[in-house]
Design a protein around this motif. Structure first.
Motif, PDB file in Angstrom:
ATOM      1  N   TYR A   1     -20.288  20.195  -4.246  1.00 45.50           N
ATOM      2  CA  TYR A   1     -21.399  19.480  -3.628  1.00 45.50           C
ATOM      3  C   TYR A   1     -22.314  18.944  -4.713  1.00 45.50           C
ATOM      4  N   GLU A   2     -22.702  17.693  -4.566  1.00 45.21           N
ATOM      5  CA  GLU A   2     -23.593  17.036  -5.540  1.00 45.21           C
ATOM      6  C   GLU A   2     -24.825  16.524  -4.801  1.00 45.21           C
ATOM      7  N   SER A   3     -25.998  16.888  -5.286  1.00 46.61           N
ATOM      8  CA  SER A   3     -27.270  16.461  -4.695  1.00 46.61           C
ATOM      9  C   SER A   3     -27.967  15.492  -5.636  1.00 46.61           C
ATOM     10  N   VAL A   4     -28.733  14.583  -5.068  1.00 46.25           N
ATOM     11  CA  VAL A   4     -29.459  13.572  -5.842  1.00 46.25           C
ATOM     12  C   VAL A   4     -30.881  14.061  -6.044  1.00 46.25           C
ATOM     13  N   LEU A   5     -31.308  14.155  -7.278  1.00 45.54           N
ATOM     14  CA  LEU A   5     -32.655  14.620  -7.610  1.00 45.54           C
ATOM     15  C   LEU A   5     -33.649  13.473  -7.748  1.00 45.54           C
ATOM     16  N   CYS A   6     -33.223  12.373  -8.324  1.00 49.90           N
ATOM     17  CA  CYS A   6     -34.152  11.272  -8.581  1.00 49.90           C
ATOM     18  C   CYS A   6     -33.348   9.988  -8.809  1.00 49.90           C
ATOM     19  N   VAL A   7     -33.927   8.868  -8.372  1.00 50.87           N
ATOM     20  CA  VAL A   7     -33.309   7.549  -8.584  1.00 50.87           C
ATOM     21  C   VAL A   7     -34.387   6.583  -9.068  1.00 50.87           C
ATOM     22  N   LYS A   8     -34.118   5.887 -10.179  1.00 51.83           N
ATOM     23  CA  LYS A   8     -35.027   4.873 -10.708  1.00 51.83           C
ATOM     24  C   LYS A   8     -34.258   3.562 -10.869  1.00 51.83           C
ATOM     25  N   ALA A   9     -34.817   2.522 -10.290  1.00 47.21           N
ATOM     26  CA  ALA A   9     -34.097   1.231 -10.231  1.00 47.21           C
ATOM     27  C   ALA A   9     -34.112   0.480 -11.546  1.00 47.21           C
ATOM     28  N   GLU A  10     -35.031   0.763 -12.436  1.00 45.20           N
ATOM     29  CA  GLU A  10     -35.150  -0.008 -13.674  1.00 45.20           C
ATOM     30  C   GLU A  10     -35.277   0.934 -14.861  1.00 45.20           C
ATOM     31  N   VAL A  11     -34.313   0.848 -15.780  1.00 42.88           N
ATOM     32  CA  VAL A  11     -34.350   1.613 -17.016  1.00 42.88           C
ATOM     33  C   VAL A  11     -33.692   0.788 -18.120  1.00 42.88           C
ATOM     34  N   ASN A  12     -34.200   0.907 -19.326  1.00 36.94           N
ATOM     35  CA  ASN A  12     -33.679   0.176 -20.487  1.00 36.94           C
ATOM     36  C   ASN A  12     -33.031   1.156 -21.457  1.00 36.94           C
ATOM     37  N   VAL A  13     -31.927   0.698 -22.091  1.00 33.50           N
ATOM     38  CA  VAL A  13     -31.180   1.526 -23.028  1.00 33.50           C
ATOM     39  C   VAL A  13     -31.228   0.861 -24.398  1.00 33.50           C
ATOM     40  N   TYR A  14     -31.419   1.697 -25.445  1.00 32.43           N
ATOM     41  CA  TYR A  14     -31.549   1.200 -26.815  1.00 32.43           C
ATOM     42  C   TYR A  14     -30.609   1.988 -27.720  1.00 32.43           C
TER      43      TYR A  14
END
Length: 268
Positions: free
Chosen positions: A7-20
């Motif tokens: 079973y996998e639960s979702v803790l948080c979702v963010k629509a915008e993130v940048n990777v460097y």
């Protein structure tokens, strides 16, 4: 039946993130976001934090297709899998891994400071729950390994219960106005009635001549009777004689020979 780890639960979702891409760390000092090219992120997408059993996973996915770009498994927080930078609260360093076990460090950042706060709190809450679960399991193991208290009845053992046999409380005595206890009336005793008002402390003795003489004492009455007529028998009406109980019949009157010294009583 599926196992708990499936079973996998979702803790948080963010629509915008940048990777460097970040340069290798030359010393033990903390990372600095100013060393990155913040104006030109290498990748932008969506971040989703999930949990499976005690592990947390930070997944970087495409905004449209949801295709997985990179994943960072996290076993503890704070730890080596997720590190903060020294010059900003909106940027973090993640250690990502692929299916072949290869790892790399990348920088991620949020345009909104609130998104960075939610990211931090989601990881803290999850591992706080993991810590509590570990403590509960340890305490349960200690209880199981310790000696068990046997409260069961042995063969032939009995128990006796005394119900409703407590000590009776004494009833409080009523108090008078002065604060002293008032004694109760005697139980079972009767109080004698007062003497009748018709009786007097002096007895009236009727005389033969029709007059009554009051005598202060019964002995004086006897002396008076003897001095007037020692040979006569005093007769009175039983209904009006107060000495009715002491009146004797004529046959019981002593002979004159026994009363010849009656004058000595008067002298006494």
């Amino acid at each position: 039946m599926a196992a708990e780890g499936d079973y996998e639960s979702v803790l948080c979702v963010k629509a915008e993130v940048n990777v460097y891409r970040i340069p290798p760390r030359a010393s033990n000092r903390a990372y600095r976001a100013a060393d990155w090219k913040l104006d030109c992120p290498d990748w932008s997408g969506r971040m989703r934090i999930t949990a499976r059993a005690k592990m947390a996973f930070i997944k970087l996915e495409d905004k449209v297709s949801g295709e997985l770009f990179a994943q960072a498994p996290v076993q503890e927080y704070p730890g080596v899998a997720v590190e903060t930078v020294s010059d900003s609260s909106r940027y973090f360093v993640l250690r990502i891994r692929d299916d072949n076990g290869r790892s790399a460090f990348i920088g991620v950042g949020f345009a909104d400071r609130g998104d960075a706060f939610d990211f931090n709190v989601a990881l803290q809450d999850h591992f706080k729950w993991v810590k509590q679960e570990n403590e509960l399991k340890k305490s349960a193991q200690l209880r199981d390994s310790g000696p068990k208290l046997d409260l069961g009845f042995k063969e032939g053992q009995t128990i006796t219960l005394n119900i409703g046999q407590g000590k009776k409380r004494d009833k409080p005595r009523p108090h008078g106005p002065g604060g002293l206890g008032v004694l109760p009336p005697p139980s079972g005793g009767k109080i004698a009635p007062p003497p009748s008002s018709g009786l007097s402390s002096h007895n009236t003795i009727p005389q033969t001549g029709g007059t009554a003489t009051v005598s202060p004492h019964p002995s004086a009455c006897l002396l008076q009777l003897d001095s007037t007529n020692s040979n006569s028998v005093f007769q009175s009406n039983p209904s009006s004689d107060l000495w009715g109980d002491f009146t004797a019949p004529a046959s019981s009157v002593p002979p004159p020979s026994r009363l010849q010294n009656s004058t000595n009583w008067i002298q006494f």
